[in-house]
Design a protein around this motif. Structure first.
Motif, PDB file in Angstrom:
ATOM      1  N   ARG A 173      27.650 -74.871  -1.727  1.00 37.99           N
ATOM      2  CA  ARG A 173      28.357 -74.116  -0.714  1.00 37.99           C
ATOM      3  C   ARG A 173      29.811 -74.581  -0.617  1.00 37.99           C
ATOM      4  O   ARG A 173      30.132 -75.715  -0.968  1.00 37.99           O
ATOM      5  CB  ARG A 173      27.662 -74.268   0.647  1.00 37.99           C
ATOM      6  CG  ARG A 173      26.263 -73.660   0.684  1.00 37.99           C
ATOM      7  CD  ARG A 173      25.632 -73.750   2.055  1.00 37.99           C
ATOM      8  NE  ARG A 173      25.404 -75.120   2.486  1.00 37.99           N
ATOM      9  CZ  ARG A 173      26.045 -75.684   3.505  1.00 37.99           C
ATOM     10  NH1 ARG A 173      26.979 -75.006   4.156  1.00 37.99           N
ATOM     11  NH2 ARG A 173      25.780 -76.928   3.861  1.00 37.99           N
ATOM     12  N   GLU A 225      31.559 -75.388   1.924  1.00 38.12           N
ATOM     13  CA  GLU A 225      31.737 -76.546   2.813  1.00 38.12           C
ATOM     14  C   GLU A 225      31.458 -77.849   2.066  1.00 38.12           C
ATOM     15  O   GLU A 225      32.166 -78.848   2.239  1.00 38.12           O
ATOM     16  CB  GLU A 225      30.794 -76.414   4.009  1.00 38.12           C
ATOM     17  CG  GLU A 225      30.945 -77.543   5.018  1.00 38.12           C
ATOM     18  CD  GLU A 225      29.992 -77.408   6.193  1.00 38.12           C
ATOM     19  OE1 GLU A 225      29.971 -78.333   7.026  1.00 38.12           O
ATOM     20  OE2 GLU A 225      29.273 -76.402   6.263  1.00 38.12           O
ATOM     21  N   ASN A 268      34.299 -78.608  -0.304  1.00 35.99           N
ATOM     22  CA  ASN A 268      35.442 -79.166   0.425  1.00 35.99           C
ATOM     23  C   ASN A 268      35.223 -80.648   0.722  1.00 35.99           C
ATOM     24  O   ASN A 268      36.162 -81.452   0.651  1.00 35.99           O
ATOM     25  CB  ASN A 268      35.663 -78.409   1.732  1.00 35.99           C
ATOM     26  CG  ASN A 268      36.201 -77.005   1.512  1.00 35.99           C
ATOM     27  OD1 ASN A 268      36.792 -76.729   0.469  1.00 35.99           O
ATOM     28  ND2 ASN A 268      35.986 -76.121   2.472  1.00 35.99           N
ATOM     29  N   THR A 269      33.973 -81.005   1.065  1.00 34.21           N
ATOM     30  CA  THR A 269      33.656 -82.414   1.332  1.00 34.21           C
ATOM     31  C   THR A 269      33.860 -83.254   0.079  1.00 34.21           C
ATOM     32  O   THR A 269      34.430 -84.353   0.138  1.00 34.21           O
ATOM     33  CB  THR A 269      32.205 -82.548   1.826  1.00 34.21           C
ATOM     34  OG1 THR A 269      32.026 -81.762   3.014  1.00 34.21           O
ATOM     35  CG2 THR A 269      31.873 -84.002   2.129  1.00 34.21           C
ATOM     36  N   GLU A 279      23.283 -83.278   1.491  1.00 32.60           N
ATOM     37  CA  GLU A 279      24.537 -82.790   2.084  1.00 32.60           C
ATOM     38  C   GLU A 279      24.955 -83.681   3.251  1.00 32.60           C
ATOM     39  O   GLU A 279      26.140 -83.980   3.418  1.00 32.60           O
ATOM     40  CB  GLU A 279      24.377 -81.346   2.540  1.00 32.60           C
ATOM     41  CG  GLU A 279      24.315 -80.341   1.394  1.00 32.60           C
ATOM     42  CD  GLU A 279      24.177 -78.910   1.875  1.00 32.60           C
ATOM     43  OE1 GLU A 279      23.901 -78.724   3.091  1.00 32.60           O
ATOM     44  OE2 GLU A 279      24.341 -77.988   1.054  1.00 32.60           O
ATOM     45  N   MET A 281      28.381 -85.932   3.616  1.00 32.29           N
ATOM     46  CA  MET A 281      29.318 -85.879   4.748  1.00 32.29           C
ATOM     47  C   MET A 281      29.540 -87.269   5.336  1.00 32.29           C
ATOM     48  O   MET A 281      30.661 -87.630   5.710  1.00 32.29           O
ATOM     49  CB  MET A 281      28.796 -84.916   5.816  1.00 32.29           C
ATOM     50  CG  MET A 281      28.827 -83.458   5.380  1.00 32.29           C
ATOM     51  SD  MET A 281      28.120 -82.346   6.614  1.00 32.29           S
ATOM     52  CE  MET A 281      28.204 -80.783   5.722  1.00 32.29           C
TER      53      MET A 281
END
Length: 375
Positions: free
Chosen positions: A2, A4, A7-8, A98, A102
């Motif tokens: 994904r 997001e 981006n992480t 995930e 993060m």
């Protein structure tokens, strides 16, 4: 993956790139081999001071390389798990990986900030001086709350804390206190705390339970390494001895053992009252040299100099941070606009967020709020 998650990963890679830049990645392994060769030299400890310095530098490089490699490996493992989970349509594996990614991004960002502590004295131990300001007994109590806050923060960091001198308040709290905080990057982290700190709360000393505003000032300056030459002309200082006062018990001195040194050209005054007179004289002289060294650093660094000049008296208009306990809970740094509602946590030593925001601003030239506004 994904967007997001991608981006992480990008944020972690940016942090890794900065870590590589800070340790000069192209030469890191070569320098480590040099260190290892020197450690094996049987004559190394003929000069214990230089040997200890070399061992610290070697360990710092080892830690930097390990931090970089561990983050990179963990990122790769998380990406592999996400891709495997997606292939097998195992949503639980994907979500766990995930979340780990993060958490890793936060860890990498913290390590990135620590890598920015590369100022001339950032790695040094530090002196932390707290003085009560406008507000009488309230201010003295606030100064003692600040002292507890910084001691708790230092202990959580694993730093060593030594009380150098303390002057108790007439009714409660303290008028002033000076601590020596020892540990890697102690000065680099704490230097952003210099300034006036403002407290708003319902006074425990007011029978009418009214809100009071109190001020105390904090001054942070690095412990000067023995190999840094700071010349102090004996004719420029005045040394006074006096009987220190305290809360009683074993800490009450029965002789005039406390020492106060005044540097006449600058007006700098340092004290030490926790040891014998001979030890206090040595401690106070080291503190004086550290103060004079800080003044020299200020002259070299316009930003730090401006911050100290703006500090002014511990009262209205000069504060860098506000701690509000009533009618709501908030701690806000006025330089970075960073704020948190966890005032109890901050007063218990959870200062890393506030310090990191100021450190990031010092590097980028803008506050975190301004940076977020550009996103």
């Amino acid at each position: 993956m994904r967007a997001e998650v991608q981006n992480t990963v990008s944020e972690i890679e940016k942090s890794l790139e900065l870590l590589r830049q800070r340790m000069d990645w192209e030469t890191a392994q070569f320098r480590l081999e040099e260190f290892n060769a020197r450690v094996e030299d049987p004559t190394l400890w003929d000069d214990p001071e230089n040997a200890q310095k070399l061992m610290r530098e070697r360990q710092a490089l080892l830690d930097s390389i390990k931090t970089h490699d561990d983050i990179k490996q963990e990122m790769t493992d998380c990406i592999d798990l996400i891709e495997l989970g997606e292939m097998e349509e195992d949503e639980e594996v994907v979500q766990d990986a995930e979340k780990a990614l993060m958490d890793l991004a936060k860890k990498a960002a913290k390590k990135e900030l620590e890598a920015l502590l590369n100022g001339e004295a950032d790695a040094n131990d530090t002196f932390l001086e707290i003085n009560s300001g406008a507000g009488g007994t309230e201010s003295c109590d606030w100064a003692s709350m600040l002292a507890r806050m910084y001691v708790r923060w230092a202990e959580k960091k694993g730093y060593k804390v030594e009380l150098q001198s303390m002057s108790p308040g007439e009714e409660a709290g303290i008028k002033s206190a000076t601590y020596k905080i020892s540990g890697h990057n102690a000065y680099g982290w704490l230097k952003s705390e210099s300034g006036v700190h403002r407290l708003v709360r319902i006074s425990p000393y007011d029978s009418a339970a009214r809100r009071h505003t109190s001020f105390s000032s904090v001054w942070v300056y690095p412990v000067v390494d023995d190999n840094i030459e700071i010349e102090v002309n004996p004719s420029d200082i005045r040394i006074d001895t006096y009987r220190s006062s305290g809360a009683g018990g074993q800490h009450v001195n029965t002789t005039d053992s406390a020492v106060r040194i005044t540097h006449i050209p600058t007006g700098v005054v340092v004290t030490s009252s926790e040891k014998s007179q001979h030890q206090n004289r040595d401690i106070a002289m080291k503190a004086l040299k550290s103060r004079l060294y800080q003044m020299e650093l200020d002259r070299r660094n316009a930003d730090i100099n401006a911050a100290h000049e703006a500090k002014g008296d511990a009262g209205w208009g000069n504060q860098i941070r506000s701690y509000v306990l009533q009618p709501y809970q908030m701690v806000k740094d006025l330089r970075t606009s960073y704020e948190t509602s966890d005032s109890a946590g901050v007063l218990d030593g959870d200062l890393d967020g506030l310090m990191a925001a100021t450190l990031a601003m010092d590097v980028s030239g803008k506050s975190r709020a301004e940076a977020q506004g550009e996103d």
